[in-house]
Design a protein around this motif. Structure first.
Motif, PDB file in Angstrom:
ATOM      1  N   ILE A  17      32.400  12.704  40.186  1.00  0.00           N
ATOM      2  CA  ILE A  17      33.092  12.215  38.992  1.00  0.00           C
ATOM      3  C   ILE A  17      32.728  10.744  38.849  1.00  0.00           C
ATOM      4  O   ILE A  17      33.058   9.927  39.713  1.00  0.00           O
ATOM      5  N   LEU A  19      32.363   7.417  36.054  1.00  0.00           N
ATOM      6  CA  LEU A  19      32.632   6.841  34.739  1.00  0.00           C
ATOM      7  C   LEU A  19      31.842   5.547  34.595  1.00  0.00           C
ATOM      8  O   LEU A  19      32.015   4.609  35.380  1.00  0.00           O
ATOM      9  N   SER A  33      37.307   2.065  27.170  1.00  0.00           N
ATOM     10  CA  SER A  33      37.254   2.236  28.619  1.00  0.00           C
ATOM     11  C   SER A  33      38.664   2.400  29.181  1.00  0.00           C
ATOM     12  O   SER A  33      38.899   3.215  30.075  1.00  0.00           O
ATOM     13  N   ALA A  36      39.872   5.930  28.540  1.00  0.00           N
ATOM     14  CA  ALA A  36      39.158   6.873  29.402  1.00  0.00           C
ATOM     15  C   ALA A  36      39.714   6.822  30.824  1.00  0.00           C
ATOM     16  O   ALA A  36      39.933   7.863  31.455  1.00  0.00           O
ATOM     17  N   LEU A  40      41.530   9.825  32.929  1.00  0.00           N
ATOM     18  CA  LEU A  40      41.028  10.256  34.236  1.00  0.00           C
ATOM     19  C   LEU A  40      42.083  10.100  35.322  1.00  0.00           C
ATOM     20  O   LEU A  40      42.256  10.978  36.159  1.00  0.00           O
ATOM     21  N   PHE A  47      37.785   8.790  41.415  1.00  0.00           N
ATOM     22  CA  PHE A  47      36.511   8.867  40.699  1.00  0.00           C
ATOM     23  C   PHE A  47      35.747   7.568  40.919  1.00  0.00           C
ATOM     24  O   PHE A  47      36.336   6.520  41.175  1.00  0.00           O
ATOM     25  N   PHE A  49      33.061   4.601  39.558  1.00  0.00           N
ATOM     26  CA  PHE A  49      32.796   3.943  38.277  1.00  0.00           C
ATOM     27  C   PHE A  49      31.671   2.933  38.446  1.00  0.00           C
ATOM     28  O   PHE A  49      31.395   2.471  39.551  1.00  0.00           O
ATOM     29  N   GLN A  73      31.040   6.463  29.422  1.00  0.00           N
ATOM     30  CA  GLN A  73      30.429   7.775  29.571  1.00  0.00           C
ATOM     31  C   GLN A  73      30.978   8.402  30.844  1.00  0.00           C
ATOM     32  O   GLN A  73      30.919   7.793  31.912  1.00  0.00           O
ATOM     33  N   LEU A  74      31.488   9.618  30.726  1.00  0.00           N
ATOM     34  CA  LEU A  74      31.984  10.350  31.889  1.00  0.00           C
ATOM     35  C   LEU A  74      30.962  11.408  32.292  1.00  0.00           C
ATOM     36  O   LEU A  74      30.533  12.202  31.461  1.00  0.00           O
ATOM     37  N   TRP A  75      30.600  11.377  33.573  1.00  0.00           N
ATOM     38  CA  TRP A  75      29.689  12.364  34.151  1.00  0.00           C
ATOM     39  C   TRP A  75      30.451  13.131  35.232  1.00  0.00           C
ATOM     40  O   TRP A  75      31.087  12.524  36.089  1.00  0.00           O
ATOM     41  N   CYS A  84      34.785   8.336  25.062  1.00  0.00           N
ATOM     42  CA  CYS A  84      36.233   8.166  24.994  1.00  0.00           C
ATOM     43  C   CYS A  84      36.917   9.269  24.184  1.00  0.00           C
ATOM     44  O   CYS A  84      37.879   9.878  24.660  1.00  0.00           O
ATOM     45  N   ILE A  87      36.857  12.551  26.074  1.00  0.00           N
ATOM     46  CA  ILE A  87      37.685  12.471  27.283  1.00  0.00           C
ATOM     47  C   ILE A  87      39.166  12.576  26.917  1.00  0.00           C
ATOM     48  O   ILE A  87      39.919  13.351  27.517  1.00  0.00           O
TER      49      ILE A  87
END
Length: 109
Positions: A17, A19, A33, A36, A40, A47, A49, A73-75, A84, A87
């Protein structure tokens, strides 16, 4: 440039995870951000970052690599989930929690 792409690939592959954001989870540097991170954090899992403000090469190259122009960007598990809006929407309908729990669960097995 290719070193930056290699760094991005390494970050994405070594963090289930991840971000990419402006600032850090304790001190986000933009509203998107911040939203997001809140979404999360509501999932209750740790996670990773990357603060793109401290990494200008990543900030420049990631949008091309991901074919996604904006931050955050979330991966998750090597796949781009989105930014955003996506998410926050996923968090509100329960999909984000499911995705995050599955990502963490598959790591622990």
């Amino acid at each position: 440039m290719s070193n930056t792409i290699e760094t991005i690939k390494e970050q994405i592959s070594s963090n289930d995870i991840l971000l990419y954001m402006k600032g850090n989870p304790r001190a986000p540097q933009c509203g998107f951000s911040s939203q997001a991170v809140q979404a999360l954090m509501s999932c209750g899992e740790r996670f990773a970052f990357v603060n793109i403000l401290e990494n200008p090469d990543i900030r420049a190259e990631l949008p091309k690599f991901a074919n996604w122009p904006t931050f955050p960007q979330l991966w998750v598990k090597g796949e781009l989930v989105g930014g955003c809006d996506i998410i926050v929407e996923m968090a509100s309908n329960g999909e984000l929690q499911t995705l995050i729990k599955e990502a963490v669960g598959s790591t622990e097995e």
